[in-house]
Design a protein around this motif. Structure first.
Motif, mmCIF file in Angstrom:
data_model
loop_
_atom_site.group_PDB
_atom_site.id
_atom_site.type_symbol
_atom_site.label_atom_id
_atom_site.label_comp_id
_atom_site.label_asym_id
_atom_site.label_seq_id
_atom_site.Cartn_x
_atom_site.Cartn_y
_atom_site.Cartn_z
ATOM 1 N N ARG A 129 66.355 61.318 -24.933
ATOM 2 C CA ARG A 129 66.229 59.825 -24.580
ATOM 3 C C ARG A 129 67.145 59.103 -23.902
ATOM 4 O O ARG A 129 67.113 57.912 -23.732
ATOM 5 C CB ARG A 129 65.935 58.970 -26.000
ATOM 6 C CG ARG A 129 64.465 59.494 -26.639
ATOM 7 C CD ARG A 129 64.314 59.067 -28.235
ATOM 8 N NE ARG A 129 65.661 59.370 -28.829
ATOM 9 C CZ ARG A 129 65.691 59.375 -30.317
ATOM 10 N NH1 ARG A 129 64.936 58.413 -30.731
ATOM 11 N NH2 ARG A 129 66.775 59.849 -30.839
ATOM 12 N N ASN A 166 75.419 54.003 -26.320
ATOM 13 C CA ASN A 166 74.129 53.378 -25.870
ATOM 14 C C ASN A 166 73.034 53.084 -27.028
ATOM 15 O O ASN A 166 72.708 54.030 -27.651
ATOM 16 C CB ASN A 166 73.416 54.304 -24.584
ATOM 17 C CG ASN A 166 72.024 53.892 -24.273
ATOM 18 O OD1 ASN A 166 71.117 54.950 -24.200
ATOM 19 N ND2 ASN A 166 71.776 53.002 -23.561
ATOM 20 N N ILE A 202 69.305 52.793 -27.332
ATOM 21 C CA ILE A 202 68.307 53.197 -26.730
ATOM 22 C C ILE A 202 67.348 52.263 -26.575
ATOM 23 O O ILE A 202 66.593 51.608 -25.524
ATOM 24 C CB ILE A 202 67.440 54.548 -27.528
ATOM 25 C CG1 ILE A 202 68.598 55.843 -27.468
ATOM 26 C CG2 ILE A 202 66.215 54.764 -26.995
ATOM 27 C CD1 ILE A 202 68.117 56.941 -28.043
ATOM 28 N N ALA A 203 66.949 51.400 -27.722
ATOM 29 C CA ALA A 203 65.810 50.466 -27.816
ATOM 30 C C ALA A 203 66.236 49.254 -27.011
ATOM 31 O O ALA A 203 65.241 48.582 -26.536
ATOM 32 C CB ALA A 203 65.448 49.913 -29.345
ATOM 33 N N GLU A 204 67.334 48.949 -27.066
ATOM 34 C CA GLU A 204 67.824 47.581 -26.479
ATOM 35 C C GLU A 204 68.374 47.821 -24.903
ATOM 36 O O GLU A 204 68.640 46.981 -24.103
ATOM 37 C CB GLU A 204 68.990 46.767 -27.049
ATOM 38 C CG GLU A 204 68.485 46.535 -28.529
ATOM 39 C CD GLU A 204 67.294 45.595 -28.462
ATOM 40 O OE1 GLU A 204 67.023 44.745 -27.653
ATOM 41 O OE2 GLU A 204 66.435 45.804 -29.274
ATOM 42 N N GLY A 205 68.477 49.176 -24.607
ATOM 43 C CA GLY A 205 68.962 49.331 -23.249
ATOM 44 C C GLY A 205 70.465 48.928 -23.142
ATOM 45 O O GLY A 205 71.011 48.647 -21.913
ATOM 46 N N ALA A 206 71.185 48.534 -24.189
ATOM 47 C CA ALA A 206 72.719 48.269 -24.201
ATOM 48 C C ALA A 206 73.474 49.073 -24.254
ATOM 49 O O ALA A 206 73.171 50.270 -24.502
ATOM 50 C CB ALA A 206 72.666 47.415 -25.797
ATOM 51 N N LEU A 207 74.738 48.731 -23.680
ATOM 52 C CA LEU A 207 75.685 49.871 -23.499
ATOM 53 C C LEU A 207 76.926 49.014 -23.944
ATOM 54 O O LEU A 207 77.332 48.105 -23.532
ATOM 55 C CB LEU A 207 75.910 50.090 -21.874
ATOM 56 C CG LEU A 207 76.512 51.408 -21.475
ATOM 57 C CD1 LEU A 207 75.908 52.657 -22.058
ATOM 58 C CD2 LEU A 207 76.793 51.554 -19.901
ATOM 59 N N SER A 240 70.278 56.272 -32.944
ATOM 60 C CA SER A 240 69.181 56.979 -33.571
ATOM 61 C C SER A 240 69.681 58.777 -33.199
ATOM 62 O O SER A 240 68.672 59.386 -33.144
ATOM 63 C CB SER A 240 67.972 56.828 -32.912
ATOM 64 O OG SER A 240 67.805 55.343 -32.898
#
Lengths: 216, 216, 216, 216
Positions: free
Chosen positions: A51, A196, A198-203, A110
């Protein structure tokens, strides 16, 4: 070699499509890369997780990133004992042969490896304690990190903190490699820590001052 | 943590662009991947080399491939000695936890690791023979392969043959892992060998019958 | 059951060929799909037309797309009246059970269903007006779309516009399903509209800003 | 239309690859299909399930099969009540407009729709009994089939028997359509029943003499 099988048809088809479009349009660049060798700007150390593809997030073209991917984006400590150390070999090649300017360690939410480490260290995954468990022995690298987060009460928060520790531990361990330390101290190499969601696309990135992760 | 530096601006900018476009348009898919976990169809074992990104060649989306990348796409033999084996851990996780149906080993042209192995084994790279050379010790995995190709007269042909051997050796070594062997024999896992010619965009696959590589 | 006949030989032969090649090479993947269940990334709603196979266009393997195909790729409005609604059942299963991240409605050129609707609505196909005409009653779903395009003077353009309307109407109707709306608004599902020109191999997509179709 | 999103990048890429290879190599055939219209040899009625793509199993090219896909490959009985019947519309179009020579109903193993029907009819899925459950109301078509298998003791066997019943029920219901019956009796149409075992790649067909399924 009778155990190998031909490539599935749909992958053959997709490859042919890539060849007729992306490759064909960029043939000159692929030839250049082949003739002149690779000159990547950075080494990325990230997880095998399906992912998290860093090339997508950073719009990276062929030739930009030298990428090592292992379970939980871990770098073990410097151990020049004559044994086989795949991650150390990748770091050595990137720093001493390719002379990359950046090493970026990328953790993520995750993470199955980190979760396994958490369960093992908290006594809930005896199978991972077995000497024959490759995942267990690999995740031993993160045991000191678990010690630092084990008192966080909420489990989800504790696991997340351990994901951060995986990045921080790798950076600490990178600095135990003499050639990394020397390059960093000579301003030939900088280290970066990312995480990262994954769900939020946050970095998030590791803040040098506070040692904690902050949004990019 | 004072050795870490903030992420270079151009990467921050690219990340923000990705977030506002690819992530935003596929937010539902990233949430699905986070909520439902990963279910990759295949494990890819490929080289760290910056010129070979398998996700591009196969038009792969997030979630399709579990990817381990190391120097020269090598799998060492099964060695359950309680030590840290990053590659073995990745294979174990893919096969026993994710139950992937395919493992695809992807070699490539102009492989620096393979070239180093070639030079070391032919006596032209004494530094790689040092016990402290991580790259040298890692490439020891391919020494038996060198023995099989060393009589090829033309150097370019010999190095290419060694690149093929890197793929074949990894597949042979994969079969030394009991859980790989068992899954293969139970028809729950198939192995595939590929070699990518960077300059030509060509893809060759290991032919089960002849043991040699043929165009896809 | 005496009305059924054995499968034609040429299909038996093709099946046996598939079994000995594609299935045999991908046996592990089929077992994985059977053991682990399906986790498709997207639902595709496309026409029954024999000329439009979305799996080919998108190089899709088994397990990627949950596909509903009906005449003219239509989704009727939400009608929880206790009746039999095959399309609504497929949408419900995809969104609430499989939690797909995308629904892609795919229209196409030369659509017989859309042409029938056009002829019916313009008074040239009285047979389709009959209450007993299943095709006519099904194409009633697109009547409001006909109202929006009926003033286009050129017939070919009008019919094409109605093909676009079939996609747009389906997307509008999808949003009348509470579970679709909720998933879309929670960023767990995104909707996409495509139209395929069979002769040209062209693909157009519905542009969110203008509501018209643009080349992909 | 602001709810729609652009097509994910990896699908755009795959489409372009298809366009540059499969489409380009078969342009004449696509033009033929567009100019001359479709003349499919058979109608296929199969499940939406992402694991069962009949075009793959039968090596079908564009233009060969007119394909209707719904949950559990069901055909409801003839009901010319002026309502919207998507499946009946597809059958009507295939038989009366396209005059296909075969209708093939294809069931499969691990069918989620059939399992839901089984659980509903045996009192274990009250949510599916709700009048507002589209899946439940759709699966009502198979209730008479459940009555015929309910006394099979082993649950796995019972569910499999119900998967067979889904095919047989659809064929029985097809014969309630006057235009189907007439075409069958005039030797202009034959009906076929198949069941695909996903894990084994097996195909069984309904035997006209015994009414049971036998390997193809």
């Amino acid at each position: 070699m009778s155990v190998v099988k031909p490539l599935p048809n749909y992958l053959v088809q997709r490859y042919r499509g890539w060849k007729a479009t992306t490759y064909d349009n960029n043939k000159a660049w692929y030839r250049h890369l082949s003739n002149e060798g690779q000159h990547p700007r950075a080494m990325i150390i990230s997880c095998c997780d399906s992912r998290v593809h860093v090339t997508a997030i950073f719009g990276a073209d062929s030739g930009e990133f030298f990428i090592h991917r292992n379970i939980a984006n871990l770098v073990p400590p410097y151990e020049p004992d004559g044994g086989r150390h795949g991650t150390s070999a990748a770091v050595e090649y990137a720093v001493t042969a390719l002379k990359v300017a950046h090493i970026v360690v990328v953790g993520h939410s995750s993470c199955g490896g980190v979760k396994g480490c958490h369960d093992m260290c908290s006594g809930h995954a005896p199978a991972l304690e077995e000497p024959t468990s490759f995942v267990g022995r690999w995740m031993d690298v993160l045991r000191p990190g678990y010690e630092r987060v084990k008192d966080i009460e909420d489990e989800a928060e504790r696991v997340r903190a351990l994901e951060y520790e995986a990045v921080k531990t790798s950076i600490d361990n990178l600095m135990t490699f003499p050639f990394v330390k020397e390059s960093v101290e000579s301003d030939l190499l900088t280290l970066h820590g990312l995480w990262n969601n994954i769900a939020e696309g946050a970095l998030e990135q590791l803040d040098p001052k506070t040692g904690s992760f902050v949004p990019v």
